[in-house]
Design a protein around this motif. Structure first.
Motif, PDB file in Angstrom:
ATOM      1  N   ARG A  13      23.255 -13.685 -41.218  1.00  0.00           N
ATOM      2  CA  ARG A  13      23.420 -14.994 -40.569  1.00  0.00           C
ATOM      3  C   ARG A  13      22.571 -16.046 -41.286  1.00  0.00           C
ATOM      4  NH1 ARG A  13      23.992 -13.050 -34.267  1.00  0.00           N
ATOM      5  NH2 ARG A  13      26.250 -12.819 -34.346  1.00  0.00           N
ATOM      6  N   LEU A  16      24.459 -17.238 -44.219  1.00  0.00           N
ATOM      7  CA  LEU A  16      25.536 -18.175 -43.843  1.00  0.00           C
ATOM      8  C   LEU A  16      24.967 -19.566 -43.550  1.00  0.00           C
ATOM      9  CD1 LEU A  16      27.794 -15.966 -41.508  1.00  0.00           C
ATOM     10  CD2 LEU A  16      28.194 -16.576 -43.894  1.00  0.00           C
ATOM     11  N   ARG A 150      31.390 -18.284 -48.801  1.00  0.00           N
ATOM     12  CA  ARG A 150      31.061 -18.253 -47.371  1.00  0.00           C
ATOM     13  C   ARG A 150      32.087 -17.408 -46.604  1.00  0.00           C
ATOM     14  NH1 ARG A 150      31.518 -18.383 -41.807  1.00  0.00           N
ATOM     15  NH2 ARG A 150      29.856 -19.625 -40.955  1.00  0.00           N
ATOM     16  N   VAL A 157      29.029  -9.478 -43.064  1.00  0.00           N
ATOM     17  CA  VAL A 157      28.863  -9.608 -41.609  1.00  0.00           C
ATOM     18  C   VAL A 157      29.517  -8.408 -40.930  1.00  0.00           C
ATOM     19  CG1 VAL A 157      29.211 -11.094 -39.603  1.00  0.00           C
ATOM     20  CG2 VAL A 157      29.054 -12.127 -41.864  1.00  0.00           C
ATOM     21  N   LYS A 161      27.877  -5.414 -38.576  1.00  0.00           N
ATOM     22  CA  LYS A 161      28.325  -5.241 -37.190  1.00  0.00           C
ATOM     23  C   LYS A 161      28.824  -3.808 -36.982  1.00  0.00           C
ATOM     24  CE  LYS A 161      29.276 -10.076 -36.172  1.00  0.00           C
ATOM     25  NZ  LYS A 161      30.274 -11.148 -36.025  1.00  0.00           N
ATOM     26  N   LEU A 185      34.067  -8.594 -32.815  1.00  0.00           N
ATOM     27  CA  LEU A 185      33.210  -9.281 -33.792  1.00  0.00           C
ATOM     28  C   LEU A 185      32.991 -10.756 -33.482  1.00  0.00           C
ATOM     29  CD1 LEU A 185      35.164 -11.120 -35.824  1.00  0.00           C
ATOM     30  CD2 LEU A 185      35.763  -8.877 -36.690  1.00  0.00           C
ATOM     31  N   THR A 186      33.674 -11.266 -32.448  1.00  0.00           N
ATOM     32  CA  THR A 186      33.544 -12.699 -32.134  1.00  0.00           C
ATOM     33  C   THR A 186      32.368 -12.967 -31.191  1.00  0.00           C
ATOM     34  OG1 THR A 186      35.899 -13.091 -32.465  1.00  0.00           O
ATOM     35  CG2 THR A 186      34.747 -14.669 -31.064  1.00  0.00           C
ATOM     36  N   PHE A 187      31.558 -13.940 -31.551  1.00  0.00           N
ATOM     37  CA  PHE A 187      30.452 -14.394 -30.694  1.00  0.00           C
ATOM     38  C   PHE A 187      30.631 -15.892 -30.499  1.00  0.00           C
ATOM     39  CE2 PHE A 187      28.959 -10.521 -32.523  1.00  0.00           C
ATOM     40  CZ  PHE A 187      28.131  -9.948 -31.576  1.00  0.00           C
ATOM     41  N   VAL A 190      27.587 -18.163 -30.844  1.00  0.00           N
ATOM     42  CA  VAL A 190      27.144 -18.396 -32.231  1.00  0.00           C
ATOM     43  C   VAL A 190      28.049 -19.461 -32.869  1.00  0.00           C
ATOM     44  CG1 VAL A 190      26.786 -17.331 -34.505  1.00  0.00           C
ATOM     45  CG2 VAL A 190      26.240 -16.050 -32.438  1.00  0.00           C
ATOM     46  N   GLU A 191      29.339 -19.364 -32.615  1.00  0.00           N
ATOM     47  CA  GLU A 191      30.267 -20.330 -33.211  1.00  0.00           C
ATOM     48  C   GLU A 191      29.971 -21.760 -32.732  1.00  0.00           C
ATOM     49  OE1 GLU A 191      34.394 -19.129 -33.129  1.00  0.00           O
ATOM     50  OE2 GLU A 191      33.866 -17.033 -33.490  1.00  0.00           O
ATOM     51  N   VAL A 194      27.039 -22.991 -34.646  1.00  0.00           N
ATOM     52  CA  VAL A 194      27.399 -23.309 -36.038  1.00  0.00           C
ATOM     53  C   VAL A 194      28.028 -24.705 -36.101  1.00  0.00           C
ATOM     54  CG1 VAL A 194      28.903 -22.679 -37.980  1.00  0.00           C
ATOM     55  CG2 VAL A 194      27.717 -20.880 -36.711  1.00  0.00           C
ATOM     56  N   MET A 236      35.413 -20.734 -40.062  1.00  0.00           N
ATOM     57  CA  MET A 236      35.092 -19.590 -39.186  1.00  0.00           C
ATOM     58  C   MET A 236      36.303 -18.686 -38.958  1.00  0.00           C
ATOM     59  SD  MET A 236      32.026 -20.850 -36.691  1.00  0.00           S
ATOM     60  CE  MET A 236      32.847 -22.141 -35.788  1.00  0.00           C
ATOM     61  N   THR A 239      36.637 -16.614 -42.068  1.00  0.00           N
ATOM     62  CA  THR A 239      35.557 -15.616 -42.177  1.00  0.00           C
ATOM     63  C   THR A 239      35.863 -14.433 -41.251  1.00  0.00           C
ATOM     64  OG1 THR A 239      33.978 -17.403 -42.576  1.00  0.00           O
ATOM     65  CG2 THR A 239      33.038 -15.263 -41.997  1.00  0.00           C
ATOM     66  N   LYS A 240      36.380 -14.741 -40.069  1.00  0.00           N
ATOM     67  CA  LYS A 240      36.718 -13.654 -39.136  1.00  0.00           C
ATOM     68  C   LYS A 240      37.920 -12.859 -39.640  1.00  0.00           C
ATOM     69  CE  LYS A 240      36.611 -16.022 -35.156  1.00  0.00           C
ATOM     70  NZ  LYS A 240      36.574 -16.147 -33.681  1.00  0.00           N
ATOM     71  N   GLN A 243      36.568 -10.478 -41.980  1.00  0.00           N
ATOM     72  CA  GLN A 243      35.876  -9.399 -41.250  1.00  0.00           C
ATOM     73  C   GLN A 243      36.885  -8.356 -40.754  1.00  0.00           C
ATOM     74  OE1 GLN A 243      32.523 -10.291 -38.574  1.00  0.00           O
ATOM     75  NE2 GLN A 243      32.887 -12.453 -38.936  1.00  0.00           N
TER      76      GLN A 243
HETATM   77  C1  LIG Z   1      29.833 -14.630 -38.792  1.00  0.00           C
HETATM   78  C2  LIG Z   1      29.808 -14.084 -37.579  1.00  0.00           C
HETATM   79  O1  LIG Z   1      30.975 -13.651 -36.894  1.00  0.00           O
HETATM   80  C3  LIG Z   1      31.835 -14.524 -36.244  1.00  0.00           C
HETATM   81  C4  LIG Z   1      32.117 -15.678 -37.100  1.00  0.00           C
HETATM   82  C5  LIG Z   1      31.258 -16.725 -37.134  1.00  0.00           C
HETATM   83  C6  LIG Z   1      31.229 -17.651 -38.312  1.00  0.00           C
HETATM   84  O2  LIG Z   1      32.114 -17.592 -39.160  1.00  0.00           O
HETATM   85  O3  LIG Z   1      30.260 -18.427 -38.428  1.00  0.00           O
HETATM   86  C7  LIG Z   1      30.367 -16.900 -36.076  1.00  0.00           C
HETATM   87  C8  LIG Z   1      30.315 -16.059 -35.027  1.00  0.00           C
HETATM   88  C9  LIG Z   1      31.221 -14.928 -34.889  1.00  0.00           C
HETATM   89  O4  LIG Z   1      32.207 -15.236 -33.955  1.00  0.00           O
HETATM   90  C10 LIG Z   1      28.551 -13.924 -36.827  1.00  0.00           C
HETATM   91  O5  LIG Z   1      28.565 -13.255 -35.803  1.00  0.00           O
HETATM   92  O6  LIG Z   1      27.530 -14.458 -37.283  1.00  0.00           O
END
Ligand SMILES: C=C(O[C@@H]1C=C(C(=O)O)C=C[C@H]1O)C(=O)O
Length: 252
Positions: A13, A16, A150, A157, A161, A185-187, A190-191, A194, A236, A239-240, A243
């Motif tokens: 993190r 990122l 990124r 990530v 996890k 994997l979704t938080f 956190v989003e 960001v 985001m 990125t997911k 993942q």
């Molecule tokens: C990257 C992550 O995974 C997911 C994607 C995120 C992102 O792209 O910034 C933020 C939160 C999560 O939903 C994370 O958990 O940090």
């Protein structure tokens, strides 16, 4: 907790977060110029005998040079044009690869290229043309490489996890259940952070710095709301997506 190779959710993190600075500065640089549609035109005659757009030629040429010096030996780097890249002249890396070998088969740069040239540019560059093709193309290259790094960092990530909750993930991976993986994997909290942080960074980095003590109330070099939207709608989710793709192959 960090594994023996130093990988932890906190360290990925933090990476990122640091990469946000690079992305925002590269957007600020690109926003100095107009869109310059000829750069992206497959049929432009800016260079004789070249196939594809001028930007494509700039990126291919730069990637070929960087490949020779080992850029794509790093699991964090992904070329936009992987076909026919020259061999690296530098010795292989000694650092252990922390990712599952299947990671090497994931490269979504084509999607990133399409999103950048067809949607993003129009959001933060003004209409118009300019003849600084090389400078503008290099700005585009920097934006593309920063976004690609990124987004593909999602592999790290996902690895972390997976290691933190192997049973939960294994079940969803065995079932090849994309929706379950996405949920795991979704938080959302956190989003949200960001999105707020990148808007704040765009305000901080994008203001005209003066010696006056007054609070800044001028124009920002890139619109903070657009940076936040860029993260919410593209960075985001992609990125997911990386993942999920990585996790689907994590037990191969
Ligand atoms: C990257 C992550 O995974 C997911 C994607 C995120 C992102 O792209 O910034 C933020 C939160 C999560 O939903 C994370 O958990 O940090």
């Amino acid at each position: 907790m960090a594994g023996p190779d130093g990988l932890s959710l906190e360290s990925v993190r933090n990476s990122l977060i640091r990469q946000e600075d690079t992305i925002i500065f590269s957007l600020i640089e690109r926003s100095r110029y107009p869109i310059c549609p000829l750069l992206y035109d497959d049929k432009s005659s800016l260079i004789a005998d070249a196939s594809g757009s001028l930007l494509e030629s700039i990126v291919k040429g730069t990637e070929a040079t960087q490949a020779k010096f080992g850029r794509y030996q790093s699991p964090e780097e992904h070329p936009f044009f992987p076909e026919n890249l020259p061999e690296s002249l530098v010795p292989p890396r000694s650092s252990p690869n922390v990712l599952h070998p299947a990671a090497a088969s994931i490269n979504i740069n084509k999607m990133i290229w399409d999103m950048y040239t067809n949607q993003l540019l129009q959001l933060f560059a003004s209409e118009g043309d300019a003849e600084d093709y090389a400078c503008i193309g290099v700005c585009d290259l920097q934006c593309l490489q920063a976004l690609s790094r990124r987004i593909h960092y999602g592999k790290f990530v996902a690895e972390v996890k997976f290691r933190d909750a192997p049973e939960d993930y294994t079940q969803a991976i065995r079932a090849q259940d994309r929706d379950a993986l996405m949920k795991l994997l979704t938080f959302e909290n956190v989003e949200e952070m960001v999105k707020k942080r990148v808007a704040k960074k765009a305000k901080t980095f994008g203001q005209e710095v003066t010696l006056s003590e007054d609070e800044y109330n001028g124009k920002y070099k890139v619109d903070p709301a657009i940076v936040s939207r860029l993260y919410e709608e593209w960075v985001m989710p992609l990125t997911k997506h990386v993942q999920v793709e990585y996790l689907l192959r994590r037990l191969d």
